[in-house]
Design a protein around this motif. Structure first.
Motif, PDB file in Angstrom:
ATOM      1  N   THR A   1     -55.425 -45.280 -80.969  1.00  0.00           N
ATOM      2  CA  THR A   1     -54.191 -44.547 -81.192  1.00  0.00           C
ATOM      3  C   THR A   1     -54.348 -43.622 -82.394  1.00  0.00           C
ATOM      4  N   PRO A   2     -53.438 -42.665 -82.567  1.00  0.00           N
ATOM      5  CA  PRO A   2     -53.515 -41.809 -83.768  1.00  0.00           C
ATOM      6  C   PRO A   2     -53.517 -42.599 -85.067  1.00  0.00           C
TER       7      PRO A   2
ATOM      8  N   ASP B   1     -52.072 -34.057 -77.869  1.00  0.00           N
ATOM      9  CA  ASP B   1     -50.894 -33.702 -78.648  1.00  0.00           C
ATOM     10  C   ASP B   1     -50.719 -32.190 -78.653  1.00  0.00           C
TER      11      ASP B   1
ATOM     12  N   ASP C   1     -58.691 -39.935 -78.017  1.00  0.00           N
ATOM     13  CA  ASP C   1     -57.848 -41.039 -77.543  1.00  0.00           C
ATOM     14  C   ASP C   1     -57.525 -40.898 -76.066  1.00  0.00           C
TER      15      ASP C   1
ATOM     16  N   GLY D   1     -49.891 -45.784 -77.987  1.00  0.00           N
ATOM     17  CA  GLY D   1     -50.159 -44.349 -77.971  1.00  0.00           C
ATOM     18  C   GLY D   1     -49.667 -43.656 -76.723  1.00  0.00           C
TER      19      GLY D   1
END
Length: 489
Positions: free
Chosen positions: A317-318, A131, A127, A271
């Motif tokens: 996005t996740p 994280d 993405d 995101g």
């Protein structure tokens, strides 16, 4: 890096990669790279180049005038010479390189801090985000080690860098990162947060909620005299000369429309969860609190990827949502990009406003927009600051356009923008974002014994270490090298 007991199983591959690359990374600079398909090799090279560029500037050599603005130099209790900075500064530098059509070819985000004094490149996912970092809100007292008296500079209280008191979840910019392998306290973005205000304002223009050519009346607290400008004019002044009243007006308008929560929710939906505008005053649009306005370089770079109008799906996005440039209309993207290209403050990563002066060093070789140039003298004046140098020779030699937004305070410095090569020069297309806790409080060693800080000295007027200009010049080489120009494996 955090201790072993904080590393979840899913981070072990990233850790192995960090330790492997330590074997060959110069000066032991820790390097870790995400594994997104088709960009792994190019991103690894880009990250290594960014780490080398940061290391070459020796930011640990800058001098520090101390935690009290308007204190040193000058006060009776100041040391005869400003001391060298006590710890490596916090710097967050992200670059996304693009092909000629605007598609990303590689991405890297490197961090420098007292926890990572030689720098670390964080893993980046498919993405174009990460994280792998537990982003912490900036706390100036933690950086300073406590609070200090404005009467005599003596220390009043003590605070630890990561203890006394320990961090809590309230310090997290993004929740749920307890097991992330890297921790980093993100510098306050200063006026680069105005990008978020502009972005959401233009989304409301696209939705028909705000009319660019309709007037909005705002009364600054300082003067009490109402100002009436169109939304287009408020936006232009906020972006091109970083006018604070214009930003407050637009923030107040967002409060009037009950849109501040939507601003933050909308960015999180894309995101971009570290981009937040919180705690502002609904009556004045002010109260821009450190730790409440947040922005990380990689998320800001992805926001600018949208503004650049890059084709296709930019990232997912996740939750799997596809993010494309059309979250802003083409007209709104072009308007914001043009305002960024009209930037008046060209004195951080690019120093074209200081053309030909010798100090500060030359930075990113970009040009100054004609609107700021006196046709008789060639000099630039922005928001009352006269730079006094004929910039026309530098404009003639310019190699790139840099459509950007700067931010600067006593403690913080930022520059975020889109780079495109000018005709006849090597292909360079990239998004560049830099945040640091190195505002006008810090200066180059030559000013250690100066009676006045260079920023307030009329004979100097340079408010930031020239190391950022040298970093900007180094980034030019990174973007323009043959290897960086063909980053896909």
């Amino acid at each position: 890096m955090t201790s072993w007991d904080r590393l979840g199983r899913r981070w072990l591959p990233a850790l192995v990669l960090v330790l492997t690359l330590l074997v060959w990374t110069p000066a032991g600079a820790a390097l870790s790279i995400g594994n997104f398909e088709g960009m792994r090799g190019g991103s690894r090279r880009l990250a290594q180049a960014l780490l080398e560029a940061l290391a070459a500037q020796h930011f640990d050599e800058v001098i520090d005038y101390g935690p009290l603005e308007d204190g040193c130099p000058g006060a009776s209790w100041c040391p005869p010479e400003a001391r060298r900075i006590a710890h490596p500064p916090n710097i967050d530098l992200a670059v996304i390189t693009l092909d000629a059509s605007g598609r990303p070819t590689a991405a890297a985000d490197v961090l420098l801090s007292r926890d990572h004094p030689r720098g670390i490149a964080v893993p980046i996912g498919s993405d174009l985000g990460t994280d792998a970092v537990r982003w912490r809100r900036w706390n100036t007292d933690r950086w300073n080690g406590g609070t200090f008296s404005d009467r005599d500079g003596s220390q009043l209280t003590t605070m630890g860098w990561d203890d006394n008191p320990p961090f809590t979840s309230a310090d997290d910019i993004v929740p749920g990162r307890d097991d992330a392998p890297v921790e980093f306290m993100e510098p306050y973005p200063a006026s680069t947060f105005k990008l978020l205000v502009a972005f959401h304002t233009l989304r409301l223009v696209d939705d028909g909620v705000i009319d660019l050519d309709r007037s909005y009346v705002y009364t600054p607290e300082e003067t009490g005299a109402p100002l009436s400008r169109t939304n287009r004019e408020w936006l232009d002044k906020m972006i091109t000369e970083s006018d604070n009243d214009s930003a407050k007006a637009l923030i107040k308008q967002l409060h009037d429309l009950d849109e501040i929560d939507s601003l933050n929710d909308g960015l999180r939906h894309l995101g971009l969860g570290t981009l937040q505008v919180r705690g502002t005053d609904p009556v004045t649009g002010g109260h821009w609190g450190v730790g409440q306005l947040t922005l990380t370089s990689l998320d800001a770079a992805r926001l600018l990827l949208i503004v650049n109008g890059s084709p296709g799906v930019l990232w997912r996005t996740p939750e799997g949502r596809a993010v494309r440039a059309d979250v802003l209309s083409r007209d709104s993207r072009e308007l914001l990009a043009d305002m960024l290209a009209q930037q008046g403050w060209n004195d951080i990563l690019t120093t074209t406003n200081w053309c030909g002066r010798g100090y500060p060093a030359d930075g990113l070789p970009s040009r100054v927009a004609d609107r700021w140039i006196d046709p008789q003298t060639g000099t630039v004046t922005v928001a009352g600051k006269a730079f006094g140098q004929d910039v026309r020779p530098c404009n003639t030699r310019a190699e790139v356009d840099f459509a950007h937004k700067t931010g600067f305070t006593y403690n913080f410095l930022a520059d975020a923008g889109i780079v495109h090569s000018l005709p006849g020069h090597p292909e360079r297309h990239a998004i560049v974002v830099m945040l640091a806790n190195l505002g006008s409080r810090y200066a180059d060693p030559r000013f250690a014994a100066a009676a006045r800080a260079p920023c307030t000295d009329p004979g100097v007027g340079v408010c930031y270490t020239e190391k950022f200009a040298r970093l900007g010049r180094a980034l030019t080489s990174v973007m323009g090298s043959p290897r960086a120009g063909r980053l896909l494996p």
